[in-house]
Design an enzyme around this catalytic site. Structure first.
Site, PDB file in Angstrom:
ATOM      1  N   TYR A  34     -64.793 -26.042  14.922  1.00  0.00           N
ATOM      2  CA  TYR A  34     -63.659 -26.870  14.525  1.00  0.00           C
ATOM      3  C   TYR A  34     -64.082 -28.066  13.686  1.00  0.00           C
ATOM      4  CZ  TYR A  34     -60.134 -24.083  16.661  1.00  0.00           C
ATOM      5  OH  TYR A  34     -59.283 -23.046  16.920  1.00  0.00           O
TER       6      TYR A  34
ATOM      7  N   HIS B 255     -60.013 -27.569  22.921  1.00  0.00           N
ATOM      8  CA  HIS B 255     -60.808 -26.399  22.548  1.00  0.00           C
ATOM      9  C   HIS B 255     -62.082 -26.275  23.382  1.00  0.00           C
ATOM     10  CE1 HIS B 255     -58.361 -24.988  19.267  1.00  0.00           C
ATOM     11  NE2 HIS B 255     -58.296 -26.197  18.766  1.00  0.00           N
TER      12      HIS B 255
END
Length: 742
Positions: free
Chosen positions: A271, A424
């Site tokens: 990410y 996440h």
């Protein structure tokens, strides 16, 4: 007095007109007028830049030949309308660049015509018909993708700004750009007003169109968030993570909070790669239009530091380590990393190592930074990007754990002792993965998702991401009583992190990382020490793993090893069931088939396997009470969403305080061409724990030639100045520092 006032008003108006004219110079966002002049002057003489330009021209020309299509949105990720609008945003940005560099009006006309089609459609466009997202977009099913679109299209608009008439600009800004920016911000505060990679894209989108339009309100909204807005503390995003961050929001907050002083991004490298494009492209725009912000110096220059951190979070092939939600195979060949490398080189210290990565990428940005990189390559300045062992702290102040990477002779250990990683994050404290020459030896599973493949859950996260990939048993770390760390709950996990005990890469012969976790299971402390040791008599360095567990209760402990390859041999007997059954009911165990159960009759358990022409042997200290289990991922997975990969678990029942010790060897090779196996057997005769106390743990490693090496770790004092004296088998050992090895 009247005459003076009139004169003053005229003077002020003149200043304002001059300022407005200067502020509205275009292009100024990524490309600049001066930069375009320099680029045009170099065309035909800088191979890497010329090649990138030609490739882009061919791509855009092919799209122009197909005509313009702006379909009514209806699909999830991977569907036609989603892919078409995503493609349109990229081609518009590229066509805008070509117009500036080549001065060919066909590219400007293409952008203009497409923008006007979007303007006509957007005026009456409702929310996207798919209702799955916590923040629905209009062109796309989520505001995130709408923000992607505006980040790219802002650049296109800047490039064709002067080509458009004033009436066309007013129409686009009134009916398309301003409503678009408002929808992803003030209309969607649950998406925009937080600290997350999603909102970073939103901030960049609003800010970049604000810079092009010279709209101070939008620029301030991008930098500082929506003024006066308080978030709902119970709101959650698509991944189940709480989105409120005590009122902090905006682009600057998204730099302050997720990045550690070392440049590690708390959601992990996958990410970070995704977020780096909006971070850096908006920063470049701010640098060009609002240089007084000194954005590349913000938080001690962390944006540029983060690029170095991200490149170090990749293996020998350039693939990013799949920490937290991370898709395997994502690498620095991604376009976002082309942006990162070029911007880092141009705005940083012009590290020649970055040029070697640019050579591998074989592409540069078509702007000032890309030209600088291409010129550097042309002039022979490139040097190898040297990846060494590195410890990257986590948390805004670097005090929330981190990731330690040890590198030695093509071997890479990735030791995760980081914070939760936002929504996440995975529940895998003190976990690790292990690589050789870019190939997985012991794997981290990564995410359970087929990104942008519509047939698999619309290209979005699958339910198995929560039921398997995020659970602790999916990782190479300790599981207590078949429960995940922090009960598998985000609100608990986000409050805690392991603490670094030791990181020492000063000696190339023995490198160590060690951390302690006390909150994953209440009343239990885990202290894991991992060392890569180069030693005579071994073809490759050894990986030594010491996991010391102390608890105030009796528990069952599982330590899995997700090895990659084909089993060759074991030194223990096991039974293979005729019918496969899951080894548990929840917390990820429901997804593991039990393929074999055995027990050790020796003080050591050995497992050898072959992977990609290399042999590996795991030697673990065990007792006859330990259960040895072969497992395979894929139970309770009727849609085949999970990869069918193997694992080995050492289960220790009815234990309170215990220590797991293992050594992993890489040795030999096998050629299917010559059908020759070389050095296929382990060089370790035995591994023994010869001392295990509160203060010290000592491990003896004996080779097949009966030479023994002793490793001692000081468990309670890791300072370099500390002196230690230990008696083992009537022999005294003295040393200074955190460990002894001889």
């Amino acid at each position: 007095m009247i005459k003076y006032s009139t004169t003053l008003q005229i003077f002020i108006c003149a200043i304002l007109i001059t300022f407005s004219s200067a502020a509205q110079e275009h292009p100024s966002l990524i490309l600049t007028k001066e930069g375009v002049k320099k680029i045009r002057a170099e065309l035909g003489s800088v191979p890497l830049f010329d090649t990138s330009l030609q490739q882009l021209k061919e791509e855009v020309d092919a799209e122009i030949a197909l005509g313009i299509d702006t379909p009514i949105p209806k699909d999830y990720s991977g569907g036609y309308t989603h892919v078409r609008h995503k493609r349109n945003m990229i081609i518009m940005q590229q066509a805008g660049v070509l117009y500036q560099i080549l001065d060919d009006e066909k590219y400007a006309k293409y952008v203009k015509d497409m923008l006007l089609q979007y303007e006509e459609m957007y005026k009456t466009l409702p929310l996207h018909p798919k209702t799955r997202s916590y923040a629905r977009g209009k062109l796309f099913w989520q505001c995130l993708n709408d923000s992607n679109w505006l980040v790219y299209v802002s650049q296109a608009y800047d490039c064709v700004y002067n080509y458009l008439s004033e009436a066309e600009r007013k129409k686009l800004e009134k009916n398309l750009f301003r409503p678009f920016a408002d929808h992803i911000s003030v209309d969607s505060p649950q998406f925009y007003q937080r600290v997350h990679n999603h909102s970073t894209w939103g901030n960049a989108a609003v800010g970049m169109i604000g810079l092009v339009m010279n709209d101070k309100e939008l620029i301030d909204r991008a930098l500082y968030g929506i003024p006066g807005l308080k978030m709902d503390k119970t709101a959650k995003d698509d991944d189940g993570g709480f989105i409120n961050k005590e009122g902090k929001a905006g682009f600057l907050a998204n730099i302050e909070e997720p990045f550690s002083p070392d440049g590690y991004y708390n959601e992990g490298p996958y990410y970070q790669r995704y977020a780096m494009y909006p971070f850096l492209i908006f920063a470049e725009g701010l640098h060009n239009v609002k240089p007084e912000l000194k954005i590349f110096e913000y938080k001690d220059g962390v944006l540029l530091k983060s690029i170095n951190a991200l490149l170090n979070l990749s293996d020998a092939d350039g693939d990013f380590f799949p920490l937290n939600d991370g898709q395997k195979g994502m690498s620095y060949y991604n376009d976002a990393l082309v942006t990162a490398v070029d911007i880092s080189y141009y705005f940083g210290n012009q590290d020649p190592g970055l040029l070697s990565i640019a050579e591998k990428q074989n592409k540069v940005l078509l702007d000032d930074s890309g030209l600088a990189v291409a010129l550097g390559v042309k002039n022979g300045k490139a040097k190898p990007f040297d990846k060494k062992s590195i410890n990257l702290s986590d948390g805004p102040e670097g005090k929330q754990g981190g990731v330690g990477i040890l590198r030695s002779d093509d071997l890479e250990l990735v030791f995760k002792y980081a914070a939760q990683g936002s929504s996440h994050g995975h529940y895998d404290k003190l976990s690790y993965s292990y690589y050789e020459n870019g190939d997985e030896v012991l794997q981290d599973y990564g995410l359970a998702r087929f990104v942008n493949i519509e047939q698999k859950g619309g290209g979005n996260y699958l339910k198995e991401n929560k039921t398997w990939a995020k659970q602790t048993i999916a990782h190479n770390t300790l599981v207590q009583n078949e429960k995940s760390h922090y009960q598998g709950k985000y609100d608990i996990g986000s409050k805690h992190n392991p603490d670094l005990y030791l990181f020492d890469d000063s000696n190339a012969e023995i490198q160590i990382v060690s951390a302690i976790e006390t909150n994953a299971y209440p009343g239990t402390e885990m202290h894991r020490t991992m060392a890569i040791i180069k030693e005579d008599g071994f073809e490759k360095p050894l990986l030594l793993d010491i996991l010391k567990v102390k608890s105030d209760s009796v528990n069952q402990y599982d330590l899995p090893f997700y090895f990659m390859g084909q089993i060759l041999t074991t030194n223990f007997e096991y039974e293979v069931p005729k019918t496969l059954e899951p080894i548990g009911k929840d917390n990820g165990y429901q997804h593991l088939w039990s393929e074999g159960i055995g027990s050790s009759t020796n003080e050591n358990t050995k497992l050898s396997w072959l992977e990609k022409g290399r042999f590996y042997t795991l030697t673990s200290v065990t007792s006859k009470e330990d259960e040895l289990r072969f497992v395979r991922i894929g139970a309770n997975d009727p849609e085949f969403n999970l990869r069918r990969e193997a694992g080995f678990i050492i289960r220790r029942k009815d234990a309170q305080n215990t220590t797991y010790v293992s050594v992993i060897e890489s040795h030999g090779s096998y050629s299917p061409v010559s059908e020759s196996a070389v050095n296929s057997n382990s060089n370790i005769k035995e591994v023994n724990v010869v001392l295990d106390s509160f203060d010290y743990t000592a491990i003896a490693i004996t080779t097949v030639k009966d030479t023994t090496k002793l490793f001692i770790i000081a468990n309670s004092n890791a300072t370099k100045e500390a002196t230690h004296k230990v008696k083992i088998n009537d022999k005294n050992y003295e040393w200074s520092g955190s460990y002894y090895f001889k």
